[in-house]
Design an enzyme around this catalytic site. Structure first.
Site, mmCIF file in Angstrom:
data_model
loop_
_atom_site.group_PDB
_atom_site.id
_atom_site.type_symbol
_atom_site.label_atom_id
_atom_site.label_comp_id
_atom_site.label_asym_id
_atom_site.label_seq_id
_atom_site.Cartn_x
_atom_site.Cartn_y
_atom_site.Cartn_z
ATOM 1 N N ASP A 109 15.815 6.596 36.351
ATOM 2 C CA ASP A 109 15.811 8.022 36.667
ATOM 3 C C ASP A 109 15.266 8.207 38.078
ATOM 4 O O ASP A 109 14.839 7.261 38.729
ATOM 5 C CB ASP A 109 14.996 8.804 35.645
ATOM 6 C CG ASP A 109 13.541 8.384 35.615
ATOM 7 O OD1 ASP A 109 13.105 7.657 36.524
ATOM 8 O OD2 ASP A 109 12.834 8.775 34.671
ATOM 9 N N ASP A 162 19.837 9.336 26.351
ATOM 10 C CA ASP A 162 18.619 8.526 26.286
ATOM 11 C C ASP A 162 17.477 9.383 25.782
ATOM 12 O O ASP A 162 17.506 10.611 25.903
ATOM 13 C CB ASP A 162 18.244 7.977 27.673
ATOM 14 C CG ASP A 162 17.496 9.024 28.497
ATOM 15 O OD1 ASP A 162 16.259 8.918 28.616
ATOM 16 O OD2 ASP A 162 18.131 9.970 29.010
ATOM 17 N N CYS A 208 20.943 -0.523 6.565
ATOM 18 C CA CYS A 208 20.602 -0.874 7.943
ATOM 19 C C CYS A 208 20.539 -2.391 8.102
ATOM 20 O O CYS A 208 19.991 -3.096 7.238
ATOM 21 C CB CYS A 208 19.268 -0.250 8.332
ATOM 22 S SG CYS A 208 18.763 -0.604 10.044
ATOM 23 N N CYS A 227 19.047 -3.957 10.684
ATOM 24 C CA CYS A 227 18.026 -4.330 11.665
ATOM 25 C C CYS A 227 17.054 -5.361 11.075
ATOM 26 O O CYS A 227 16.984 -5.557 9.854
ATOM 27 C CB CYS A 227 17.262 -3.107 12.160
ATOM 28 S SG CYS A 227 15.964 -2.505 11.056
ATOM 29 N N CYS A 285 14.607 -4.001 8.355
ATOM 30 C CA CYS A 285 15.196 -3.727 7.043
ATOM 31 C C CYS A 285 15.669 -4.994 6.337
ATOM 32 O O CYS A 285 15.878 -4.988 5.127
ATOM 33 C CB CYS A 285 16.349 -2.736 7.191
ATOM 34 S SG CYS A 285 15.796 -1.051 7.563
ATOM 35 N N HIS A 333 13.710 -0.510 14.064
ATOM 36 C CA HIS A 333 14.559 0.223 13.123
ATOM 37 C C HIS A 333 15.077 1.525 13.730
ATOM 38 O O HIS A 333 16.275 1.833 13.608
ATOM 39 C CB HIS A 333 13.800 0.538 11.836
ATOM 40 C CG HIS A 333 14.548 1.493 10.959
ATOM 41 N ND1 HIS A 333 15.620 1.113 10.182
ATOM 42 C CD2 HIS A 333 14.412 2.841 10.786
ATOM 43 C CE1 HIS A 333 16.110 2.177 9.565
ATOM 44 N NE2 HIS A 333 15.392 3.225 9.902
#
Length: 373
Positions: A92, A266, A304, A306, A309, A335
């Site tokens: 940014d 974002d 999920c 991930c 999980c 997660h």
């Protein structure tokens, strides 16, 4: 250098399916981008970030300018080598942080005066300086320096602010070297279509590689005004350029933003929520600090994929959070980021099949319309 192509447009909305080609790899849009403010996504390693299937990540120009210093990052070989991340990186401009620290009287045509939040030193940031810092950081996408007025600002102030941001964008573009970097202009103007149109058209005259929609993540801004800003900005932006809504991470806002033609989003929210014990799920946000999870030996989400999980239960993660163990924050960060990235995967599939509006209705019913038991 990043290349961007539009692959498909959804029949019933302004949504677009696109792809970014970077160093021989393809990243699909619409995309959610995790935020790595201090050249790190909080609590996570670059490998863990990649495992969430993240593409572009963000770094913060203001914070890295103050520490360790943009020249240190440059001498290290740029952000990619400094933080060991080989995917695309966006920085940014520093404007959002600077304007949160500055008083109105400190905003001048030349730039903005403010104090270093770490040691109190007086600092001065200009459009040219912002570009120079980002070139030293070596990011792939560079943002123009813009003014970030509050959502409550009057029409008159917003108009003056838009005009100043356009002048600053031109000054930044004039000094931008473009060495394997893209430069984005930032559309401002609140919820006023005429100001958004003026901002977009003037930035297009200057010419940028992509365009951001700013002023949509301010405190106290209504959803209605946010969605107006999306519509009034994308309406006047080129079809073949990336469109990025800055600071947006609430799940419904991602869906609504894509419907209105936005490609990139974002937000710090997934890791911030994780540090406070919150997990994002298909059926809404849950707080693992709650006592009811003490003996809950189920996963955060059966669907999920991930790391958290696959291996850990709510009861264990609740224990970690209660014990103030950072591993709990890490698991929830993994997660939550994966949740938002998988949401974008579902959105992209809905665009392919021209059923994004139906997807929105089902998503709202699931995420906001049911209680977690």
């Amino acid at each position: 250098m990043i290349e961007f192509q539009i692959e498909k447009k959804e029949q019933n909305t302004k949504a677009r399916l696109g792809k970014i080609v970077y160093n021989g790899k393809v990243y699909e849009t619409p995309m959610f981008m995790p935020v790595g403010t201090q050249a790190t996504v909080k609590t996570l390693s670059p490998e863990e970030v990649k495992d969430t299937k993240a593409g572009i990540i963000l770094a913060n120009t203001y914070h890295l300018w103050l520490r360790p210093g943009d020249e240190i990052v440059r001498d290290a070989g740029g952000l990619h080598k400094f933080m060991n991340y080989d995917g695309p990186i966006l920085t940014d401009s520093g404007g959002f942080q600077v304007f949160s620290l500055a008083n109105p009287k400190d905003i001048t045509e030349e730039g903005v005066h403010f104090k270093n939040q770490y040691n109190g030193d007086k600092l001065f940031l200009t459009p040219e300086k912002s570009i120079q810092i980002q070139e030293n950081l070596g990011s792939d996408i560079v943002m123009s320096f813009d003014e970030c007025p509050p959502a409550s600002a009057s029409y008159e102030y917003l108009k003056q602010s838009v005009e100043r941001t356009i002048r600053w964008a031109k000054r930044g573009k004039d000094v931008f070297k473009g060495n394997n970097q893209l430069l984005f202009g930032i559309v401002q103007g609140g919820a006023h279509e005429d100001l958004r149109r003026m901002s977009a058209e003037k930035l297009i005259e200057i010419g940028f590689d992509g365009y951001s929609i700013g002023g949509v993540a301010n405190d106290h801004e209504s959803k209605e005004d946010m969605y107006k800003a999306f519509e009034y900005s994308t309406k006047y932006l080129p079809e073949d350029k990336m469109r990025y809504a800055m600071g947006i991470g609430e799940p419904i806002d991602l869906v609504e933003g894509v419907i209105r033609g936005i490609d990139l989003f974002d937000c710090v929210s997934p890791t911030r929520l994780a540090r406070h014990g919150h997990a994002l799920t298909k059926y809404g946000k849950i707080n693992l600090k709650n006592a009811k999870y003490k003996a809950d030996f189920t996963l955060i989400s059966d669907s999920c994929d991930c790391y958290a999980c696959k291996h850990y239960t709510k009861a264990y993660i609740k224990h970690l959070i209660a014990a103030e163990e950072t591993f709990g924050q890490r698991l929830l960060s993994i997660h939550n980021i994966r949740y938002l990235i998988s949401l974008m995967e579902e959105i992209r599939e809905a665009i392919r099949e021209d059923r994004l509006l139906e997807f929105r209705e089902t998503f709202i019913e699931d995420y906001y319309g049911k209680n977690i038991k």
